[in-house]
Design an enzyme around this catalytic site. Structure first.
Site, PDB file in Angstrom:
ATOM      1  N   LYS A  45     -16.314  16.730  29.476  1.00 60.45           N
ATOM      2  CA  LYS A  45     -16.224  18.169  29.756  1.00 60.45           C
ATOM      3  C   LYS A  45     -17.270  18.608  30.774  1.00 60.45           C
ATOM      4  O   LYS A  45     -17.305  19.765  31.174  1.00 60.45           O
ATOM      5  CB  LYS A  45     -16.422  18.970  28.466  1.00 60.45           C
ATOM      6  CG  LYS A  45     -15.342  18.813  27.428  1.00 60.45           C
ATOM      7  CD  LYS A  45     -15.480  19.973  26.437  1.00 60.45           C
ATOM      8  CE  LYS A  45     -15.412  19.528  25.033  1.00 60.45           C
ATOM      9  NZ  LYS A  45     -15.715  20.611  24.071  1.00 60.45           N
ATOM     10  N   LYS A  47     -20.222  19.204  30.245  1.00 60.40           N
ATOM     11  CA  LYS A  47     -21.061  20.232  29.612  1.00 60.40           C
ATOM     12  C   LYS A  47     -22.340  19.584  29.099  1.00 60.40           C
ATOM     13  O   LYS A  47     -22.290  18.570  28.418  1.00 60.40           O
ATOM     14  CB  LYS A  47     -20.337  20.815  28.384  1.00 60.40           C
ATOM     15  CG  LYS A  47     -19.430  21.995  28.631  1.00 60.40           C
ATOM     16  CD  LYS A  47     -18.905  22.498  27.255  1.00 60.40           C
ATOM     17  CE  LYS A  47     -18.236  23.830  27.357  1.00 60.40           C
ATOM     18  NZ  LYS A  47     -17.790  24.336  26.046  1.00 60.40           N
TER      19      LYS A  47
HETATM   20  N1  C2G Z   1     -14.477  31.060  21.250  1.00 63.44           N
HETATM   21  C1  C2G Z   1     -14.030  32.356  20.991  1.00 63.44           C
HETATM   22  N2  C2G Z   1     -14.666  33.396  21.560  1.00 63.44           N
HETATM   23  C2  C2G Z   1     -15.741  33.203  22.367  1.00 63.44           C
HETATM   24  C3  C2G Z   1     -16.209  31.897  22.609  1.00 63.44           C
HETATM   25  C4  C2G Z   1     -15.554  30.823  22.036  1.00 63.44           C
HETATM   26  O1  C2G Z   1     -13.043  32.545  20.263  1.00 63.44           O
HETATM   27  N3  C2G Z   1     -16.342  34.289  22.910  1.00 63.44           N
HETATM   28  C5  C2G Z   1     -13.751  29.946  20.632  1.00 63.44           C
HETATM   29  C6  C2G Z   1     -13.148  28.996  21.670  1.00 63.44           C
HETATM   30  O2  C2G Z   1     -11.898  29.503  22.139  1.00 63.44           O
HETATM   31  C7  C2G Z   1     -12.979  27.724  20.841  1.00 63.44           C
HETATM   32  C8  C2G Z   1     -14.187  27.784  19.879  1.00 63.44           C
HETATM   33  O3  C2G Z   1     -14.645  29.147  19.864  1.00 63.44           O
HETATM   34  O4  C2G Z   1     -11.772  27.768  20.081  1.00 63.44           O
HETATM   35  C9  C2G Z   1     -15.331  26.897  20.335  1.00 63.44           C
HETATM   36  O5  C2G Z   1     -15.677  27.292  21.653  1.00 63.44           O
HETATM   37  P1  C2G Z   1     -16.451  26.211  22.580  1.00 63.44           P
HETATM   38  O6  C2G Z   1     -17.600  25.678  21.834  1.00 63.44           O
HETATM   39  O7  C2G Z   1     -16.636  26.820  23.922  1.00 63.44           O
HETATM   40  O8  C2G Z   1     -15.353  25.044  22.640  1.00 63.44           O
HETATM   41  P2  C2G Z   1     -14.742  24.369  23.939  1.00 63.44           P
HETATM   42  O9  C2G Z   1     -15.832  23.949  24.839  1.00 63.44           O
HETATM   43  O10 C2G Z   1     -13.677  25.270  24.433  1.00 63.44           O
HETATM   44  O11 C2G Z   1     -14.119  23.009  23.319  1.00 63.44           O
HETATM   45  O12 C2G Z   1     -10.805  19.726  22.726  1.00 63.44           O
HETATM   46  C10 C2G Z   1     -11.071  21.107  22.740  1.00 63.44           C
HETATM   47  C11 C2G Z   1     -12.473  21.390  23.146  1.00 63.44           C
HETATM   48  O13 C2G Z   1     -13.375  20.611  22.381  1.00 63.44           O
HETATM   49  C12 C2G Z   1     -12.785  22.866  22.968  1.00 63.44           C
END
Ligand code: C2G
Length: 130
Positions: A45, A47
């Site tokens: 990712k 990240k």
């Molecule tokens: N999320 C949310 N609102 C935000 C930030 C995040 O609803 N303001 C949700 C994201 O949509 C996700 C979850 O919280 O469902 C985790 O967010 P992240 O840690 O940013 O996850 P991400 O990097 O999108 O990883 O295989 C899928 C990936 O691992 C998802």
């Protein structure tokens, strides 16, 4: 028992993450959260996490909506996980809308709206300005 699974990094845990987990649990009786490993985040990712994966997993595991935590270490594991854990619903934020529709062959796929005005990236940016 209706089992739900969701995946994420959950770095610098915030209310957007909490809202997602709360709403994910409302879709069933048992919620599994796959927390992205440091390796997966960095190599797949691009990240760099502030909080290391074992600590992100411990925080998520302590959330009352969460019943089980596993690690996410590849894009491909979702299909295996859904079968292995006998999952009924896959849920994730709508920033991923459509990306995981291939799972519809194995379970219900739900994309939930994100919580506006908060993100890990935003937190990091704001802290840099201080
Ligand atoms: N999320 C949310 N609102 C935000 C930030 C995040 O609803 N303001 C949700 C994201 O949509 C996700 C979850 O919280 O469902 C985790 O967010 P992240 O840690 O940013 O996850 P991400 O990097 O999108 O990883 O295989 C899928 C990936 O691992 C998802």
């Amino acid at each position: 028992m209706k089992k739900v699974i969701t995946y994420g990094t959950y770095d610098l845990f915030h209310v957007g993450h909490l809202n997602m987990l709360k709403r994910a649990k409302e879709l069933g009786d048992y919620l599994i959260v796959a927390v992205s490993s440091d390796r997966f985040n960095w190599e797949e990712k691009g990240k760099k996490c502030f909080v290391k994966d074992v600590d992100r997993a411990a925080i998520v595991e302590a959330i009352k909506y969460v019943d089980e935590v596993i690690f996410e270490d590849s894009w491909e594991q979702k299909k295996e996980d859904v079968v292995k854990y006998d999952v009924d619903v896959f849920v994730i934020g709508d920033d991923w809308e459509g990306e995981f529709d291939f799972l519809k062959e194995f379970c219900e796929v739900v994309y939930l709206s994100r919580t506006e005005g908060i993100s890990t990236t935003q937190i990091k940016e704001e802290l840099k300005k201080q």
